[in-house]
Design an enzyme around this catalytic site. Structure first.
Site, PDB file in Angstrom:
ATOM      1  N   ASP A   5      55.944   9.252  45.729  1.00  0.00           N
ATOM      2  CA  ASP A   5      57.367   9.563  45.849  1.00  0.00           C
ATOM      3  C   ASP A   5      57.897   9.044  47.184  1.00  0.00           C
ATOM      4  O   ASP A   5      57.364   9.367  48.250  1.00  0.00           O
ATOM      5  CB  ASP A   5      57.578  11.072  45.748  1.00  0.00           C
ATOM      6  CG  ASP A   5      59.003  11.451  45.410  1.00  0.00           C
ATOM      7  OD1 ASP A   5      59.929  10.909  46.042  1.00  0.00           O
ATOM      8  OD2 ASP A   5      59.189  12.281  44.514  1.00  0.00           O
ATOM      9  N   SER A  36      64.641  11.227  42.644  1.00  0.00           N
ATOM     10  CA  SER A  36      63.352  11.431  41.986  1.00  0.00           C
ATOM     11  C   SER A  36      63.498  11.830  40.521  1.00  0.00           C
ATOM     12  O   SER A  36      62.667  11.471  39.691  1.00  0.00           O
ATOM     13  CB  SER A  36      62.540  12.498  42.732  1.00  0.00           C
ATOM     14  OG  SER A  36      62.166  12.044  44.002  1.00  0.00           O
ATOM     15  N   ASP A  59      59.081   6.113  42.761  1.00  0.00           N
ATOM     16  CA  ASP A  59      60.350   6.371  42.082  1.00  0.00           C
ATOM     17  C   ASP A  59      61.524   5.768  42.841  1.00  0.00           C
ATOM     18  O   ASP A  59      62.550   5.404  42.252  1.00  0.00           O
ATOM     19  CB  ASP A  59      60.557   7.871  41.888  1.00  0.00           C
ATOM     20  CG  ASP A  59      60.282   8.681  43.153  1.00  0.00           C
ATOM     21  OD1 ASP A  59      59.914   8.094  44.198  1.00  0.00           O
ATOM     22  OD2 ASP A  59      60.415   9.920  43.101  1.00  0.00           O
ATOM     23  N   HIS A  60      61.389   5.633  44.147  1.00  0.00           N
ATOM     24  CA  HIS A  60      62.411   5.066  45.022  1.00  0.00           C
ATOM     25  C   HIS A  60      61.802   4.981  46.413  1.00  0.00           C
ATOM     26  O   HIS A  60      60.718   5.519  46.662  1.00  0.00           O
ATOM     27  CB  HIS A  60      63.663   5.955  45.066  1.00  0.00           C
ATOM     28  CG  HIS A  60      63.365   7.384  45.454  1.00  0.00           C
ATOM     29  ND1 HIS A  60      63.087   7.753  46.758  1.00  0.00           N
ATOM     30  CD2 HIS A  60      63.260   8.512  44.711  1.00  0.00           C
ATOM     31  CE1 HIS A  60      62.826   9.046  46.800  1.00  0.00           C
ATOM     32  NE2 HIS A  60      62.922   9.539  45.569  1.00  0.00           N
TER      33      HIS A  60
END
Length: 370
Positions: free
Chosen positions: A43, A83, A304-305
């Site tokens: 994450d 997320s 996710d980013h």
């Protein structure tokens, strides 16, 4: 001028991603369909977080993986994703709005790769360093319009069909009268036991995962401790889960999240970030060992980013690096993706994050189309 500077950083990142893909060291010799897929989600993990960790601790398992690329992470309503939207897309192959879990922007439920695995008779597992009601694991396990409704999300796990729910967050599953935080007095552990789940709420009982087809193991009330304070909890949960999941002759899907990489980056705390990514990489080492021994397991690692807009400048710090953060929030920077195992080569390249799930679905016989 700020826009041009940010655009220049983006072009630099894309060039680095192209170099990573072009330098892949392993030719494609295995086009088999994987029986098992293990997806690891760091994450908030950008390429600079990985680079900072490798500079600090030495060679990483993640950078030894033979295939690599990069993915764009925008959601359906924002260039900077979160997320919830990111996990939903990695799980389903479809975009959604920030904050939404397992459903389209209009509220239609989406099938996750985990639920599709269940449909195929495979076992499924979700493991996170934070509470399982948090956005990333929930994006794979439930359908809900708001990531903030964690007590509702906990209730939806009861009927989620996910075979193994692992990590932390027991406070959301048991009532206040029994030491939890639920105000409705539902004991979700009891409800899940009635559906055949074995409940583990103590890290000393992690080995009880073995022999249990369905298990919920939440060994902390809220989140796991930061690394290194939590020790080898993630390794133990991972190894026990893999040993049990591999008993299913049809195979399995497992998602493992390193959630606190994001938290360290939100705090602009490089030591926190590096420690969490180190533990994430240690868990990846266990996963890759399993995959090498098994020979029929695909391992995919991505994010996710990106969080923090981390850059590494010439400076007076360790290895001559100065760490600079552009934000305490997320960024729109593409994130890296790595893969190992049968058909791993199809995850190389630069593409949208919708394609990650679509590639996994396609390997198991289902085509996802817009």
């Amino acid at each position: 001028m700020i826009y041009l500077k940010n655009q220049s950083k983006l072009f630099s990142f894309l060039f680095l991603s192209f170099i990573l893909v072009s330098c892949s060291s392993e030719d494609n010799e295995n086009n088999n369909t994987p029986k098992n897929i293990i997806l690891l989600v760091g994450d908030g993990m950008g390429i600079t977080q990985i680079a900072a960790t490798e500079y600090a601790v030495g060679n990483l398992n993640i950078t030894s993986m033979p295939y690599s690329g990069a993915i764009f992470t925008h959601s359906s309503n924002r260039r900077v994703g979160d997320s919830a939207a990111g996990a939903t897309t990695l799980a389903s192959g479809y975009k959604t709005n920030n904050g939404m879990l397992g459903m389209t922007p209009d509220g239609s439920p989406l099938q996750s790769i985990a639920h599709y695995a269940n449909e195929l008779g495979k076992s499924t597992a979700l493991l996170s360093t934070c509470r399982v009601t948090h956005a990333t694991p929930a994006g794979f396990g439930v359908h809900h319009e708001s990531r903030g409704d964690e007590f509702i999300i906990a209730g939806k796990y009861v009927d989620s069909g996910i075979d193994m729910i692992l990590g932390a967050g027991s406070n959301y599953f048991i009532p206040e009268s029994e030491g939890g935080r639920r105000e409705d007095e539902r004991n979700l552990f009891t409800e899940m036991q009635e559906k055949g789940y074995h409940v583990i709420d103590d890290e000393n009982n992690i080995d009880q995962i073995l022999g249990q087809d369905k298990v919920i193991a939440l060994i902390e009330g809220q989140d796991l401790d930061r690394y290194p304070e939590r020790g080898d909890q993630m390794n133990r949960l991972t190894k026990s889960a893999l040993e049990q999941l591999s008993q299913n002759p049809e195979g399995f899907f497992m998602m493992i999240e390193g959630s606190m990489i994001d938290w360290g980056s939100h705090d602009n705390d490089i030591d926190f970030t590096i420690n969490e990514l180190t533990d994430f990489d240690n868990v990846l080492g266990d996963v890759l060992e399993f995959a090498r021994n098994d020979g029929n397991t695909l391992v995919v690692v991505t994010a996710d980013h990106e969080t923090g807009g981390l850059t590494l400048h010439n400076g007076e710090g360790p290895e001559g690096i100065e760490y600079q953060w552009a934000t305490g929030g997320h960024s729109a920077a593409p994130v890296p993706i790595y893969s190992y195992g049968p058909s791993a080569e199809i995850f190389s390249g630069l593409y949208d994050n919708t394609q990650v799930a679509r590639k996994m679905f396609s390997l198991w016989g289902k085509t996802i189309e817009d």
